[in-house]
Structures are given as C-alpha cells and as structure tokens.
Design an enzyme around this catalytic site. Sequence first.
Site, PDB file in Angstrom:
ATOM      1  CG  HIS A  90      -0.481  -0.172   2.503  1.00 51.41           C
ATOM      2  ND1 HIS A  90      -0.092   1.142   3.029  1.00 51.41           N
ATOM      3  CD2 HIS A  90      -0.081  -1.072   3.591  1.00 51.41           C
ATOM      4  CE1 HIS A  90       0.807   0.765   4.166  1.00 51.41           C
ATOM      5  NE2 HIS A  90       0.184  -0.756   4.662  1.00 51.41           N
ATOM      6  CG  ASP A  92      -3.040   3.849   2.700  1.00 50.55           C
ATOM      7  OD1 ASP A  92      -2.152   2.961   2.403  1.00 50.55           O
ATOM      8  OD2 ASP A  92      -3.386   4.092   4.049  1.00 50.55           O
ATOM      9  CD  GLU A 156      -2.987  -1.498   6.062  1.00 54.05           C
ATOM     10  OE1 GLU A 156      -3.418  -2.126   6.902  1.00 54.05           O
ATOM     11  OE2 GLU A 156      -2.380  -0.381   6.307  1.00 54.05           O
ATOM     12  CD  GLU A 157      -0.783   2.079   7.813  1.00 51.52           C
ATOM     13  OE1 GLU A 157      -1.426   2.025   8.325  1.00 51.52           O
ATOM     14  OE2 GLU A 157       0.007   2.154   7.210  1.00 51.52           O
TER      15      GLU A 157
END
Length: 454
Positions: A90, A92, A156-157
């Site tokens: 990811h 992000d 994702e975060e």
Amino acid sequence: MTARPISETVASLMPRARAELAELVAFQSVADPAVFPKSECEAAANWVADALRTEGFTDVALLDTPDGTQSVYGFLPGPAGAPTVLLYAHYDVQPPLDESAWLSPPFELTERDGRWFGRGAADCKGGFIMHLLALRALKANGGVPVSVKVIAEGSEEQGTGGLERYAEAHPELLVADTIVIGDAGNFRAGLPTVTATLRGMTMLRVKLDTLEGNLHSGQFGGAAPDALAAMIQLLASLRDENGTTTVDGLTDDADWQGLQYPEADFRRDAKVLDGVELIGTGTVADRIWARPAVTVIGIDCPPCVGATPSVQASARAQISLRVPPGHDAAEATKLLTAHLEAHTPWGARVAVEQVGQGQPFQADTSSPAYTAMADAMRDAYPGQEMQSAGMGGSIPLCNTLGSLYPEAEILLIGLSEPEAQIHAVNESVSPEELERLSVAEALFLRNYAESKKV
C-alpha cells in the site's frame, strides 16, 4: 554471458531503489483529506502506476474504490502455463504525528545510523519497492518465471475498506494461485519470518453529551455532570487494574503456540521506560498476537494551553480494538458498542459511530508456497531458518482475499521489523532488510514456478 546471482543483481540495484523510495516517501499520501490534500494520494498513485508501466506491466489502472481512494493495479504476463502470483503493498501512510519529534523531515528520506528514515519507508512504500527489486532481479537473470499481478492499496491505514469492497465487486481482477502480502515484517532484523496470524480490528468513535454548553466550574462544578469526566470513567472500564482488556462478553484467555517474544526484548523494542510495568497477563506473545487489545487512540477535549475553568458539556474519543484469530470482528464491534453504552455513567447521552473494521487472519503455513518461501529465505539469509510469528496489527484485505480465493496460498512478509517503528515518529527501514527480502522474494518466485511445473 552468464547471469549474475540474484543477490548480486539486487545489490547493484539498491542505489536506484533508494532514489525511488525517496521519491515515493516525498508524497504526503495520508488517505484523510482532513490531514493532507487528496492530491498527495493521487500523485503517489500515479507514481506507482508509472513505475509499473516502466517495468512492462500491462492493463495498468487506477481503480476508484468505494471509500473515495485509488488502488493501483497492473499485470505482467509470464510464460505460458505459469502460475499467477499477486503482490500486494500500500502506498498510503499514517500521519506523521508530531513533526517536531522527528529528527529529520518525515516526508524526506534521510539516511542516518545505517537506516533510511521517512514516513512509509517501511510501511509500506518500501514494500512496493521490494516488489520492484525482486522483479527487476529476475528480469536480469533469465526473466520472470510467473505471471504477476500487483495491487497497491490507497487506504489501508485508514481501515475504510475501499479495496476490499472493490475486490468483492470485481472478483476476477485479483485471482491468483498465490498471494504475497508485502506489509508484514521479520520478528527482528536479520531473522527471516513469515507472519502466520494477524489480529483484526474495529474502530469506534464514542461521543458523550451532558450539558447544553460548558459551565463555570466554580459556579456549577460538583453537581453539574462533566462530560470529560464521564468519558474518563467510561474509558477506564475497558481495562482492569492489570491493564487487561475487559470488554463485556469478549474472551481474553487464548495462548500463543509458537515463536515466543522474551519480555526483555519486548521492553527494549517498545522502548518501555525503566520501572514502568507491562500491562496484561500471560506471555508477551499471548498479549500481542493471541488476545484482544483495546487502545484509546484519540480524545477530543480542551488542550492544557488556553484551557478555561469549565465543566465540559461534550467529549469524544476514538477507540481501536484489535481482534485475534478465533474472534469475529463484527461480533466484537457489537460487544464493544454494547459495553460503551452500558458503562456510560450518570445517564450521559452516548452515541457510538463505527469508523473501520477488518477481520483477523490465519495462514496455512503447511502449503507448498511456504516451502518455496522457506527455501528462498534460507538462501537470502545464510545460516538462518525461516520462522513463523504472529503480528498484532491488521491487514483487513487478507480475509477478503482468503474468502474470494479459497484455493490461493497467502504469505505475509515485509520490512516492518521492530526497529522500523512503524506508525511512530522516526519510522525507518533497514536497507539490508530491503535487499535481503527482495532477494528472498525473487528466489521465491523462481522456486514457486518450479514447484508448479508438471
């Protein structure tokens, strides 16, 4: 001319990898427009897409996911009849937190003490660079022996599930024989590790209201219900005197079977201050890999600077609950919500909002892909055998992929060993780990392709 060994090729590619990681870290790609402009995530997504095109990927696309972010997809065709491997990372990142606490700018990759510092250097922009390094090494040594799909997630975060929902709506897109999630990490630097379990998570915001407005604490304090005091009492109900999580109806007695985490090592890795006790009971591995854990990650209340002597009318908190394998995250959400409502004191008005949720994950470590990875890691880390460990963090996409593709083998590796300090200030990546894990991934793809030949 004989091709160089994979390890030599990866070593020669490291300067380019550092330059590219610096470019990618420079994007302030926090998937929360209240923190950084959305354009930062969009620019990072375009950088990832361009990198895939440069490597010969076809069908490169920016996928608009339901949570308003973009995931980047690309396909690299392999030899006829070769298996397909999906590589995940990811782009992000977590917010940088207190930028003044960073020893170097969080979005500027900086080398110090043999490590590369910057937000996302390990989690998980470095994971995307790891995938690129492995593929480049294979191309320089006879070609990539499998078909490769890459998916780079954009939220994702945040735990908002954009890619999960997109995958469910387009299940044909990410189908693969095996899936390598590049968002985990070695148990410690230099010890090759696959992650066997992940805790899931649920994220809730709770708001308490007690008054129509703030009141003078001298005139009304002592009888007027203080929303901030009510919030403190409510949050205290989530742990007992030992610090063990105590959500009504949520069991907390599982034991971790496998690689253990010595308490002295954990204290050092977590930088626990001298004289401060650890919380919870059982082994450290029990507490961080096998049992639920609640964390208050934010409170809205007046800061000390500029505070007035007032009884607070409202207070709000954000609560994260990590959910281990064996528990259902949706059920845990219901239990946590019911607990908050039941333990709110003084009849305060309570409102609970769900912010994010993801299921726990447990891998099948007996599968052929794990054998191929163990062989690869043995070569990449001479003298070391691959270990299996748990990870207390969450990657909600894993369960979605496991449900959509039950025949696919899922492996979790990555750069987030303890010294990386992911999600904290001064996050960093070890270039040695990046190099060795890139070698391991390249050798794994080669081993896996051989294992699938009839």
